[in-house]
Design a protein around this motif. Structure first.
Motif, mmCIF file in Angstrom:
data_model
loop_
_atom_site.group_PDB
_atom_site.id
_atom_site.type_symbol
_atom_site.label_atom_id
_atom_site.label_comp_id
_atom_site.label_asym_id
_atom_site.label_seq_id
_atom_site.Cartn_x
_atom_site.Cartn_y
_atom_site.Cartn_z
ATOM 1 N N ALA A 37 0.573 -0.811 0.295
ATOM 2 C CA ALA A 37 0.055 0.247 -0.202
ATOM 3 C C ALA A 37 1.100 0.891 0.086
ATOM 4 O O ALA A 37 0.432 2.003 -0.637
ATOM 5 C CB ALA A 37 -1.047 -0.251 1.018
ATOM 6 N N ALA A 38 1.889 0.923 1.133
ATOM 7 C CA ALA A 38 2.923 2.326 0.744
ATOM 8 C C ALA A 38 4.048 2.720 -0.365
ATOM 9 O O ALA A 38 3.407 3.730 -0.790
ATOM 10 C CB ALA A 38 3.428 1.968 1.652
ATOM 11 N N ALA A 39 4.232 1.284 -0.858
ATOM 12 C CA ALA A 39 4.764 1.606 -2.301
ATOM 13 C C ALA A 39 3.822 2.197 -3.284
ATOM 14 O O ALA A 39 4.278 2.842 -4.069
ATOM 15 C CB ALA A 39 5.394 0.543 -2.224
ATOM 16 N N LEU A 40 2.778 1.901 -3.538
ATOM 17 C CA LEU A 40 1.671 2.047 -4.398
ATOM 18 C C LEU A 40 1.483 3.340 -3.802
ATOM 19 O O LEU A 40 0.738 4.524 -5.524
ATOM 20 C CB LEU A 40 0.491 1.026 -4.618
ATOM 21 N N LYS A 41 1.253 4.042 -2.929
ATOM 22 C CA LYS A 41 0.847 5.635 -2.784
ATOM 23 C C LYS A 41 2.275 6.375 -3.552
ATOM 24 O O LYS A 41 1.332 7.505 -3.952
ATOM 25 C CB LYS A 41 1.151 5.946 -1.113
ATOM 26 N N GLU A 42 3.236 5.868 -3.130
ATOM 27 C CA GLU A 42 4.050 6.510 -4.315
ATOM 28 C C GLU A 42 4.688 6.604 -5.492
ATOM 29 O O GLU A 42 4.781 7.754 -5.906
ATOM 30 C CB GLU A 42 5.552 6.222 -3.900
ATOM 31 N N TYR A 43 3.595 6.062 -6.326
ATOM 32 C CA TYR A 43 3.160 6.094 -7.852
ATOM 33 C C TYR A 43 1.557 7.437 -7.370
ATOM 34 O O TYR A 43 1.294 6.800 -8.729
ATOM 35 C CB TYR A 43 2.796 5.224 -8.136
ATOM 36 N N GLY A 44 0.995 7.880 -6.511
ATOM 37 C CA GLY A 44 -0.274 8.144 -6.657
ATOM 38 C C GLY A 44 -1.545 7.298 -6.615
ATOM 39 O O GLY A 44 -2.810 7.540 -7.413
ATOM 40 N N ILE A 45 -1.214 5.437 -6.613
ATOM 41 C CA ILE A 45 -2.211 4.705 -6.945
ATOM 42 C C ILE A 45 -2.978 4.843 -5.344
ATOM 43 O O ILE A 45 -2.310 4.798 -4.247
ATOM 44 C CB ILE A 45 -1.725 3.346 -6.463
ATOM 45 N N GLU A 46 -4.288 5.015 -5.206
ATOM 46 C CA GLU A 46 -5.262 5.739 -4.000
ATOM 47 C C GLU A 46 -4.672 3.817 -3.433
ATOM 48 O O GLU A 46 -5.201 2.858 -4.501
ATOM 49 C CB GLU A 46 -6.234 5.771 -3.857
ATOM 50 N N THR A 47 -5.244 3.200 -2.068
ATOM 51 C CA THR A 47 -5.041 1.955 -1.658
ATOM 52 C C THR A 47 -6.319 1.432 -0.751
ATOM 53 O O THR A 47 -6.484 2.504 0.047
ATOM 54 C CB THR A 47 -4.034 1.041 -1.548
#
Length: 199
Positions: A37-47
């Motif tokens: 979730a934290a890694a996806l957030k770095e790409y602007g992806i909501e989780t």
């Protein structure tokens, strides 16, 4: 903005490794979900994560339906695998490798499945066992076998996957997944593939 629902499989007591007793699938996959979730957030992806707390254990239907209810573009259920138990109560500890089940409701799902499988297997140092689908029954051949995938797809999120990150019955795979550093690297690799796939 893209949205992903992550489902750490099982609960905090489920599926202890027979070779590394400190490994619990439901615990390690909960950790992996947090890192992913934290890694996806770095790409602007909501989780959104199906298990808000480590002791939570929603039903398979609740987990899958959450993806459709919250408008997710992607649903991923995170697991580690185990072969069938032998008649003497032991497991074949030599079986290793990652496999991914994807929803048969969209044939385009295989592309992302293959990409994720190759990256995960490269990180874990074992072979990719393949991207697979499984039908619910002959009568319902257009339904997915796995409840989380089926409910995600039927709720509107057809890009639904269940990833088996190696076999927790295999000492090498379990040892890899016991390392927080390895889980972080795995999460970063998976997030990169997902972000690139969605452009």
């Amino acid at each position: 903005m893209y949205k992903v629902t992550l489902d750490p499989g099982h609960d905090h007591q489920s599926n202890v490794s027979p070779t590394i007793k400190s490994y619990i699938e439901g615990v390690q996959m909960y950790k992996l979900a947090g890192y992913l979730a934290a890694a996806l957030k770095e790409y602007g992806i909501e989780t959104e994560i199906t298990r808000k707390n480590i002791k939570d254990n929603p039903s398979l239907a609740e987990r899958g339906k959450l993806a459709g209810e919250n408008g997710s573009d992607l649903f991923i259920s995170l697991h580690s695998n185990a072969p069938g138990m032998r008649s003497n109560g032991t497991y074949d500890t030599t079986i290793s490798g990652t496999c991914i089940y994807y929803s048969l409701t969209d044939e385009d799902n295989k592309e992302l499945s293959d990409k994720l499988g190759e990256v995960i297997s490269a990180k874990m140092g074992h072979k990719f066992r393949g991207s697979l689908t499984k039908e619910y029954s002959e009568e319902h051949s257009d339904w997915d076998w796995f409840g989380v995938i089926r409910n995600a797809a039927q709720s509107g999120c057809k890009a639904a996957y269940l990833i088996e990150h190696g076999f927790h019955t295999c000492p090498k795979d379990a040892a890899y997944l016991m390392s927080d550093s390895n889980l972080r690297q795995l999460a970063q690799a998976e997030a990169k593939v997902i972000a690139e796939h969605f452009g």
